[in-house]
Design an enzyme around this catalytic site. Structure first.
Site, PDB file in Angstrom:
ATOM      1  CE  LYS A  13       3.473  21.330  61.291  1.00 10.50           C
ATOM      2  NZ  LYS A  13       3.574  20.687  59.954  1.00 10.50           N
ATOM      3  NE  ARG A  88      -1.828  17.964  62.501  1.00 10.59           N
ATOM      4  CZ  ARG A  88      -0.617  17.548  62.859  1.00 10.59           C
ATOM      5  NH1 ARG A  88      -0.004  18.072  63.885  1.00 10.59           N
ATOM      6  NH2 ARG A  88       0.006  16.641  62.138  1.00 10.59           N
ATOM      7  NE  ARG A 127       9.493  14.426  58.340  1.00  7.02           N
ATOM      8  CZ  ARG A 127       8.411  15.169  58.583  1.00  7.02           C
ATOM      9  NH1 ARG A 127       8.510  16.312  59.227  1.00  7.02           N
ATOM     10  NH2 ARG A 127       7.228  14.760  58.183  1.00  7.02           N
ATOM     11  NE  ARG A 160       7.178  11.806  61.388  1.00  3.97           N
ATOM     12  CZ  ARG A 160       6.552  12.978  61.420  1.00  3.97           C
ATOM     13  NH1 ARG A 160       7.216  14.073  61.757  1.00  3.97           N
ATOM     14  NH2 ARG A 160       5.276  13.071  61.118  1.00  3.97           N
ATOM     15  NE  ARG A 171       1.973  13.071  58.155  1.00  2.00           N
ATOM     16  CZ  ARG A 171       3.287  12.948  57.946  1.00  2.00           C
ATOM     17  NH1 ARG A 171       3.777  11.833  57.424  1.00  2.00           N
ATOM     18  NH2 ARG A 171       4.088  13.913  58.266  1.00  2.00           N
TER      19      ARG A 171
END
Ligand code: ADP
Ligand code: ADP
Length: 214
Positions: A13, A88, A127, A160, A171
Site C-alpha cells: 500500500k 481499518r 522491509r 519497524r 496483524r
C-alpha cells in the site's frame, strides 16, 4: 481524486501510494505514518497508540477518527487525497462516510491490493524504512543502492518494531477479521476495484493507474 488503498500488511500500500500521490498531486494520508510520527515525538497520542501497535492490534477508533477528521478538513485536500491504512474496520468506514457527507464529498475509488497471505510475512520482515524521510525499501525486492542506507538522504535504514514475524502474523489475523469486511462494504458502494499485488512493483502500479483511469 478521493481514494482509499486497501490491502493486508505488507501488500504494498505505502509503496504504491507514493506513485499515486505523485501522479495525481494529492496528499498521502497514512494513519500508520501519522501514529509513528507521534510515537517519535513522544506525544500522548503516540504513547497510547504504541501499546496497541507493538502487539499488532488496532489502536482504538476514537484516536484515529480524531486525527483523520482534522487531516481531511485541511486546505491541501481540496483536490483530493489518498487514504492509506484507514479505514481499518467497518465502524471507521461508516464514520468516514458520515464525515465526507458533512463536507459534501464522496470517495471516487477504492484500490484493493490482493496478495497471497504466504508472501506477506516475507515481505514485511524484509522491509526496511528510512527514519528520516519515511522511504520504504525491501532487502529482496527493492534494495537501496548502498546497503543499509537511504538513497534519498543517506540515513541508516531501520526495521519497524512491529515487523517481527510474530507481530506481522497477528496483524494479518486482525486484517482478516476486522479490515477484510471492508471489501464487501465498498463493493456494495460500487467504488472498489481489485489489483493483483503479487506482481512486480512496476506492474502493480500500472494496473492501479489502469483501474483509476476507467
Ligand atoms: P504496506 O504499506 O501495505 O504494509 P509496503 O508498501 O510497505 O506495504 O510494502 C511492504 C514491503 O514489501 C516493503 O519492503 C516493499 O518494498 C515490498 N514490496 C512492495 N510491493 C512489492 C511487490 N509488488 N513485490 C515485492 N515486494 C514488494
Ligand atoms: P501495515 O499496513 O503494514 O500493517 P500501518 O502502518 O498501516 O501498517 O499500520 C501499523 C499499525 O498502526 C497497525 O498495526 C495499527 O496498530 C495502527 N493503525 C494504523 N492505522 C490504523 C487505523 N486506521 N485504525 C487503528 N489502528 C491503526
Amino acid at each position: 481524486m478521493r481514494l482509499v488503498i486497501l490491502g493486508p500488511p505488507g501488500a504494498g500500500k505505502g509503496t504504491q501510494a507514493n506513485e499515486i500521490v505523485e501522479r495525481y498531486n494529492i496528499p498521502h494520508i497514512s494513519t500508520g505514518d501519522i501514529l509513528r510520527e507521534n510515537i517519535k515525538k513522544g506525544t500522548d497520542l503516540g504513547l497510547e497508540a504504541k501499546k496497541y501497535m507493538d502487539q499488532g492490534n488496532l489502536v482504538p477508533d476514537t484516536l484515529v477518527l480524531d486525527l483523520i477528521q482534522e487531516r481531511i478538513s485541511r486546505a491541501d485536500t481540496k483536490d483530493g487525497f489518498l487514504l492509506d491504512g484507514f479505514p481499518r474496520n467497518v465502524s471507521q468506514a461508516t464514520s468516514l462516510d458520515a464525515e465526507l457527507d458533512k463536507l459534501g464529498i464522496k470517495l471516487d475509488k477504492v484500490i484493493n491490493i490482493i496478495v497471497d497471505p504466504k508472501k506477506l510475512i516475507a515481505r514485511a520482515t524484509s522491509r526496511r524504512v528510512c527514519p528520516t524521510c519515511g522511504e520504504t525499501y525491501n532487502i529482496v525486492a527493492k534494495p537501496p543502492k548502498v546497503e543499509g542506507k537511504c538513497d534519498k538522504d543517506g540515513s541508516d535504514l531501520i526495521i519497524r518494531s512491529d515487523d517481527t514475524e510474530e507481530t506481522v502474523s497477528r496483524r494479518i489475523e486482525v486484517y482478516t477479521e476486522q479490515t477484510s469486511p471492508l471489501i464487501d462494504y465498498y463493493k456494495a458502494q460500487g467504488t472498489l476495484f481489485d489489483v493483483d499485488g503479487s506482481q512486480s512493483i512496476e506492474q502493480v502500479t500500472e494496473d492501479i493507474f489502469k483501474g483509476l483511469n476507467k
